[in-house]
Design a protein around this motif. Structure first.
Motif, PDB file in Angstrom:
ATOM      1  N   GLU A  72      56.250  81.772  32.219  1.00 30.30           N
ATOM      2  CA  GLU A  72      56.014  80.323  32.181  1.00 30.30           C
ATOM      3  C   GLU A  72      54.568  79.982  31.814  1.00 30.30           C
ATOM      4  O   GLU A  72      54.228  78.821  31.650  1.00 30.30           O
ATOM      5  N   ASN A 102      49.438  76.597  33.059  1.00 29.93           N
ATOM      6  CA  ASN A 102      50.609  76.820  33.894  1.00 29.93           C
ATOM      7  C   ASN A 102      51.163  75.461  34.281  1.00 29.93           C
ATOM      8  O   ASN A 102      50.670  74.828  35.213  1.00 29.93           O
ATOM      9  N   SER A 104      54.276  75.044  35.209  1.00 30.72           N
ATOM     10  CA  SER A 104      55.440  75.266  36.059  1.00 30.72           C
ATOM     11  C   SER A 104      55.150  74.859  37.504  1.00 30.72           C
ATOM     12  O   SER A 104      54.050  74.425  37.841  1.00 30.72           O
TER      13      SER A 104
END
Length: 145
Positions: A72, A102, A104
């Motif tokens: 991710e 990031n 996520s």
């Protein structure tokens, strides 16, 4: 040009900041001198990361180039860096650089490192043509939907 980057980050510490701003900017000069500045506001719009001083007078704009994914974690090459401050625009000559994003909801491991990048966080590292290393790390104040 180097003075322009240092001047921008001075704005980060010379002014009041919002409580949720937690970006940290680190500049290491070619002579080894290191300066660390806290409380930058980080915002991602498309492929552009905006790093803004609290008074909104200094903005470092990092445009991402080619990107790939490791799980991710998104990894992008630094394409261009521009500093807007005091009504002037300065192009920062970048030798090389990488932006890790990031977006996520979980921490993601950074490649070739034992560290993880927390959710909704960014890590920027680039070297200028003059040998200055600049890094920025922190959580995004605004996350793209």
């Amino acid at each position: 040009m180097l003075g322009a980057v240092a001047g921008f980050v001075l704005l980060l510490v010379a002014t009041g900041v919002r409580a949720d701003a937690d970006g940290v900017t680190r500049i290491q000069q070619s002579d080894g001198t290191v300066q660390v500045y806290r409380d930058a506001h980080l915002r991602l719009v498309g492929k552009t990361l905006w790093i803004t001083s609290a008074d909104h007078r200094g903005v470092l704009k990092v445009v991402n180039g080619a990107c790939s994914f490791a799980g991710e974690l998104q990894r992008c090459l630094t394409d261009t860096v521009t500093l807007r401050q005091h009504g002037q625009v300065h192009n920062i000559a970048v030798d090389h650089g990488t932006v890790y994003l990031n977006l996520s909801a979980a921490a993601e491991p950074l490649p070739h490192s034992g560290e993880q990048l927390p959710p909704q966080n960014v890590l920027v590292a680039f070297r200028t043509a003059r040998g200055t290393f600049v890094s920025v790390r922190g959580s995004l104040d605004e996350v793209p939907k």
